[in-house]
Design a protein around this motif. Structure first.
Motif, short mmCIF file in Angstrom:
data_model
loop_
_atom_site.label_atom_id
_atom_site.label_comp_id
_atom_site.label_asym_id
_atom_site.label_seq_id
_atom_site.Cartn_x
_atom_site.Cartn_y
_atom_site.Cartn_z
N VAL A 12 86.68 20.12 9.69
CA VAL A 12 86.30 20.67 9.39
C VAL A 12 86.33 20.92 11.30
CG1 VAL A 12 84.24 22.40 10.47
CG2 VAL A 12 84.25 21.61 8.71
N TRP A 13 86.79 20.21 12.06
CA TRP A 13 87.03 20.22 13.87
C TRP A 13 88.71 20.15 13.64
CZ3 TRP A 13 87.13 22.03 18.52
CH2 TRP A 13 87.99 21.66 19.22
N GLU A 14 90.06 20.03 12.48
CA GLU A 14 90.95 20.34 12.21
C GLU A 14 90.73 22.12 12.21
OE1 GLU A 14 93.58 18.50 13.03
OE2 GLU A 14 91.95 17.08 13.64
N GLU A 15 90.38 22.65 10.83
CA GLU A 15 90.11 24.06 10.86
C GLU A 15 89.73 24.76 11.84
OE1 GLU A 15 87.66 24.56 7.74
OE2 GLU A 15 89.34 22.83 5.90
N THR A 16 89.08 24.50 12.14
CA THR A 16 88.44 25.45 14.32
C THR A 16 89.24 24.95 15.02
OG1 THR A 16 86.25 24.74 13.44
CG2 THR A 16 86.89 25.13 15.40
N LYS A 17 90.34 24.39 15.14
CA LYS A 17 91.10 23.87 16.16
C LYS A 17 92.93 24.86 15.44
CE LYS A 17 93.40 19.78 16.35
NZ LYS A 17 93.48 18.43 16.61
N THR A 18 92.81 24.86 14.56
CA THR A 18 94.01 25.54 13.91
C THR A 18 93.37 27.15 14.60
OG1 THR A 18 94.25 23.79 11.75
CG2 THR A 18 95.55 26.99 11.80
N GLU A 19 91.87 27.46 13.84
CA GLU A 19 91.84 28.70 14.29
C GLU A 19 92.04 29.02 15.97
OE1 GLU A 19 88.21 30.89 13.20
OE2 GLU A 19 88.02 28.94 11.53
N LEU A 20 91.79 27.94 16.62
CA LEU A 20 91.91 28.36 17.82
C LEU A 20 93.36 28.44 18.27
CD1 LEU A 20 89.24 25.88 18.99
CD2 LEU A 20 88.88 27.54 19.50
N LYS A 21 93.77 27.52 17.78
CA LYS A 21 95.21 27.57 18.17
C LYS A 21 96.24 28.92 18.39
CE LYS A 21 96.74 22.70 18.21
NZ LYS A 21 97.36 21.65 17.26
N GLU A 22 95.71 29.02 16.33
CA GLU A 22 96.37 30.55 16.67
C GLU A 22 96.08 31.80 17.75
OE1 GLU A 22 94.71 32.20 12.46
OE2 GLU A 22 95.71 30.24 11.72
N ARG A 23 94.60 31.72 18.29
CA ARG A 23 94.86 32.61 19.10
C ARG A 23 94.93 33.03 20.96
NH1 ARG A 23 90.04 36.22 19.90
NH2 ARG A 23 89.80 36.16 17.93
N PHE A 24 95.26 30.50 21.29
CA PHE A 24 95.61 30.24 22.66
C PHE A 24 96.31 29.53 22.30
CE2 PHE A 24 90.53 31.42 22.18
CZ PHE A 24 90.44 31.95 23.47
N GLY A 25 97.15 29.13 21.56
CA GLY A 25 98.71 28.65 21.78
C GLY A 25 98.35 27.06 21.42
N ASN A 26 99.23 26.76 21.92
CA ASN A 26 99.02 24.63 21.75
C ASN A 26 99.47 24.39 20.82
OD1 ASN A 26 98.94 25.35 24.96
ND2 ASN A 26 96.48 24.83 25.35
N ARG B 170 91.44 34.32 31.37
CA ARG B 170 92.19 34.72 30.42
C ARG B 170 92.83 32.91 30.41
NH1 ARG B 170 93.73 39.49 30.10
NH2 ARG B 170 96.09 38.79 30.14
N ALA B 171 93.71 32.52 31.67
CA ALA B 171 94.51 31.51 32.02
C ALA B 171 92.80 30.17 32.29
CB ALA B 171 94.60 30.98 33.13
N TRP B 172 91.84 30.74 32.36
CA TRP B 172 90.76 29.96 32.48
C TRP B 172 90.25 29.22 31.16
CZ3 TRP B 172 85.41 30.00 31.01
CH2 TRP B 172 84.87 29.23 31.59
N LEU B 173 90.27 30.35 30.37
CA LEU B 173 89.56 30.06 29.12
C LEU B 173 90.98 29.50 27.94
CD1 LEU B 173 87.89 30.18 26.35
CD2 LEU B 173 88.48 32.77 26.42
N LYS B 174 91.57 29.42 28.21
CA LYS B 174 93.31 28.67 27.34
C LYS B 174 92.54 27.32 27.84
CE LYS B 174 97.75 28.80 26.59
NZ LYS B 174 98.84 29.31 26.37
N ASP B 175 92.43 26.85 29.74
CA ASP B 175 92.53 25.45 29.42
C ASP B 175 91.33 25.15 29.36
OD1 ASP B 175 94.57 25.83 31.43
OD2 ASP B 175 93.52 26.44 33.66
#
Length: 115
Positions: free
Chosen positions: A101-115, A20-25
């Motif tokens: 679309v990248w901005e929306e995708t990034k928001t989805e990723l941040k919801e799951r991984f933070g940052n 999980r830590a590797w994936l977050k990185d």
């Protein structure tokens, strides 16, 4: 939803803290990489540099595919096909969807991984 979560989860053992830590990185690295790719894309679109645009789209396609970014992947596949076919203006029109679309995708990723 712009992400195929099963693709991301297939990259690691989600129950393993090290994985999980590797994936977050990797996601943090993705954010940095895509920032540069989006800047390059805009530069090549403005300058109407077909060869460079095609190359950048190809790079984004690989990143999107590896991370299961399904909506982004579809857009860049279509845009790359158009520029390859000599339809630069149509490709550029398609490329205008990449950043939002990248901005929306990034928001989805941040919801799951933070940052």
């Amino acid at each position: 939803m712009h992400i195929d979560w099963s693709r991301i989860e297939s990259l690691v053992d989600i129950d393993d803290p090290d994985d999980r830590a590797w994936l977050k990185d990797m996601v943090v690295s993705l954010f940095e990489n895509m920032t540069v790719r989006i800047q390059n894309l805009h530069q090549f679109m403005e300058a109407k540099q077909a060869k460079e645009l095609q190359s950048e789209l190809h790079q984004i396609k690989g990143v999107a595919s590896n991370f299961g970014l399904s909506t982004l992947s579809k857009i860049v596949i279509d845009a790359e096909a158009k520029v390859k076919a000599g339809e630069l203006d149509a490709s550029i029109a398609e490329c205008t969807q990449v950043a939002p679309v990248w901005e929306e995708t990034k928001t989805e990723l941040k919801e799951r991984f933070g940052n």
